[in-house]
Design a protein around this motif. Sequence first.
Motif, mmCIF file in Angstrom:
data_model
loop_
_atom_site.group_PDB
_atom_site.id
_atom_site.type_symbol
_atom_site.label_atom_id
_atom_site.label_comp_id
_atom_site.label_asym_id
_atom_site.label_seq_id
_atom_site.Cartn_x
_atom_site.Cartn_y
_atom_site.Cartn_z
ATOM 1 N N PHE A 123 -11.698 -9.341 -3.304
ATOM 2 C CA PHE A 123 -11.505 -7.925 -3.641
ATOM 3 C C PHE A 123 -12.199 -7.086 -2.577
ATOM 4 O O PHE A 123 -13.416 -7.154 -2.430
ATOM 5 C CB PHE A 123 -12.103 -7.626 -5.022
ATOM 6 N N ALA A 180 0.621 -10.517 -7.652
ATOM 7 C CA ALA A 180 -0.557 -11.338 -7.375
ATOM 8 C C ALA A 180 -0.460 -12.686 -8.091
ATOM 9 O O ALA A 180 -0.748 -13.730 -7.500
ATOM 10 C CB ALA A 180 -1.825 -10.603 -7.805
ATOM 11 N N LEU A 184 -3.003 -6.594 -1.148
ATOM 12 C CA LEU A 184 -2.375 -5.816 -2.211
ATOM 13 C C LEU A 184 -3.259 -4.688 -2.708
ATOM 14 O O LEU A 184 -4.372 -4.932 -3.178
ATOM 15 C CB LEU A 184 -2.070 -6.715 -3.421
ATOM 16 N N ASP A 185 -2.750 -3.469 -2.636
ATOM 17 C CA ASP A 185 -3.369 -2.395 -3.401
ATOM 18 C C ASP A 185 -2.983 -2.670 -4.843
ATOM 19 O O ASP A 185 -1.964 -3.315 -5.115
ATOM 20 C CB ASP A 185 -2.835 -1.043 -2.923
ATOM 21 N N ILE A 186 -3.762 -2.224 -5.795
ATOM 22 C CA ILE A 186 -3.446 -2.492 -7.198
ATOM 23 C C ILE A 186 -2.467 -1.473 -7.749
ATOM 24 O O ILE A 186 -1.442 -1.828 -8.318
ATOM 25 C CB ILE A 186 -4.728 -2.562 -8.050
ATOM 26 N N LYS A 199 1.343 -1.547 -11.299
ATOM 27 C CA LYS A 199 0.253 -2.370 -10.765
ATOM 28 C C LYS A 199 0.830 -3.654 -10.167
ATOM 29 O O LYS A 199 1.872 -4.131 -10.592
ATOM 30 C CB LYS A 199 -0.756 -2.688 -11.867
ATOM 31 N N THR A 200 0.131 -4.213 -9.205
ATOM 32 C CA THR A 200 0.628 -5.395 -8.483
ATOM 33 C C THR A 200 0.173 -6.725 -9.093
ATOM 34 O O THR A 200 0.298 -7.763 -8.453
ATOM 35 C CB THR A 200 0.185 -5.345 -7.003
ATOM 36 N N PHE A 201 -0.298 -6.707 -10.315
ATOM 37 C CA PHE A 201 -0.837 -7.935 -10.900
ATOM 38 C C PHE A 201 0.207 -9.041 -11.036
ATOM 39 O O PHE A 201 -0.106 -10.215 -10.850
ATOM 40 C CB PHE A 201 -1.496 -7.662 -12.255
ATOM 41 N N GLU A 251 0.856 -1.193 0.000
ATOM 42 C CA GLU A 251 0.000 0.000 0.000
ATOM 43 C C GLU A 251 0.888 1.237 0.000
ATOM 44 O O GLU A 251 1.785 1.340 0.832
ATOM 45 C CB GLU A 251 -0.897 -0.008 1.238
ATOM 46 N N VAL A 279 -9.221 -5.960 -12.995
ATOM 47 C CA VAL A 279 -8.324 -7.065 -12.658
ATOM 48 C C VAL A 279 -8.281 -8.038 -13.843
ATOM 49 O O VAL A 279 -9.328 -8.360 -14.408
ATOM 50 C CB VAL A 279 -8.820 -7.779 -11.372
ATOM 51 N N PHE A 294 -7.021 -8.292 -2.978
ATOM 52 C CA PHE A 294 -6.789 -6.927 -3.431
ATOM 53 C C PHE A 294 -7.546 -5.999 -2.494
ATOM 54 O O PHE A 294 -8.702 -6.265 -2.145
ATOM 55 C CB PHE A 294 -7.285 -6.722 -4.862
ATOM 56 N N SER A 328 -8.332 -2.204 -2.850
ATOM 57 C CA SER A 328 -8.095 -1.184 -3.862
ATOM 58 C C SER A 328 -9.313 -0.323 -4.141
ATOM 59 O O SER A 328 -10.450 -0.758 -3.945
ATOM 60 C CB SER A 328 -7.658 -1.878 -5.161
#
Length: 126
Positions: free
Chosen positions: A98, A68, A55-57, A63-65, A10, A89, A80, A82
Amino acid sequence: MADIRVLIVEDDPFIAMDIESAVADQLGDGVELIVVESVAEARRMTAKPLACALLDIDVVGGKTFDVASALQDIGTPFAFVSGSAPHEVPAALRGVRFLRKPFSTREVAAFVKSALAMPALKTVQG
């Protein structure tokens, strides 16, 4: 080192403190909270076993994809947290929990509690 490691990604320090507080209230002193603000730091923190992650995105560095996806591949529970819309997503990650901002700390605590209760999850021994 604590038996339970929880990753919080974050980039807003006030939101990070809210999440941190919710997790600490739920788990007490037996938890190591790892709070980072960037994708690069998050990638580094996933090198060691984690009990779960929040995880914030959109954070520093993108981005944290990919973080993830890596967590998903190794079976680490994550959610997530977010302000982004769930439809943003990627399809492969849409089944993930989420928590939409503004979230309630009860939601965060409930996710962590359920993640730690998952049968495949064992506490990490350091």
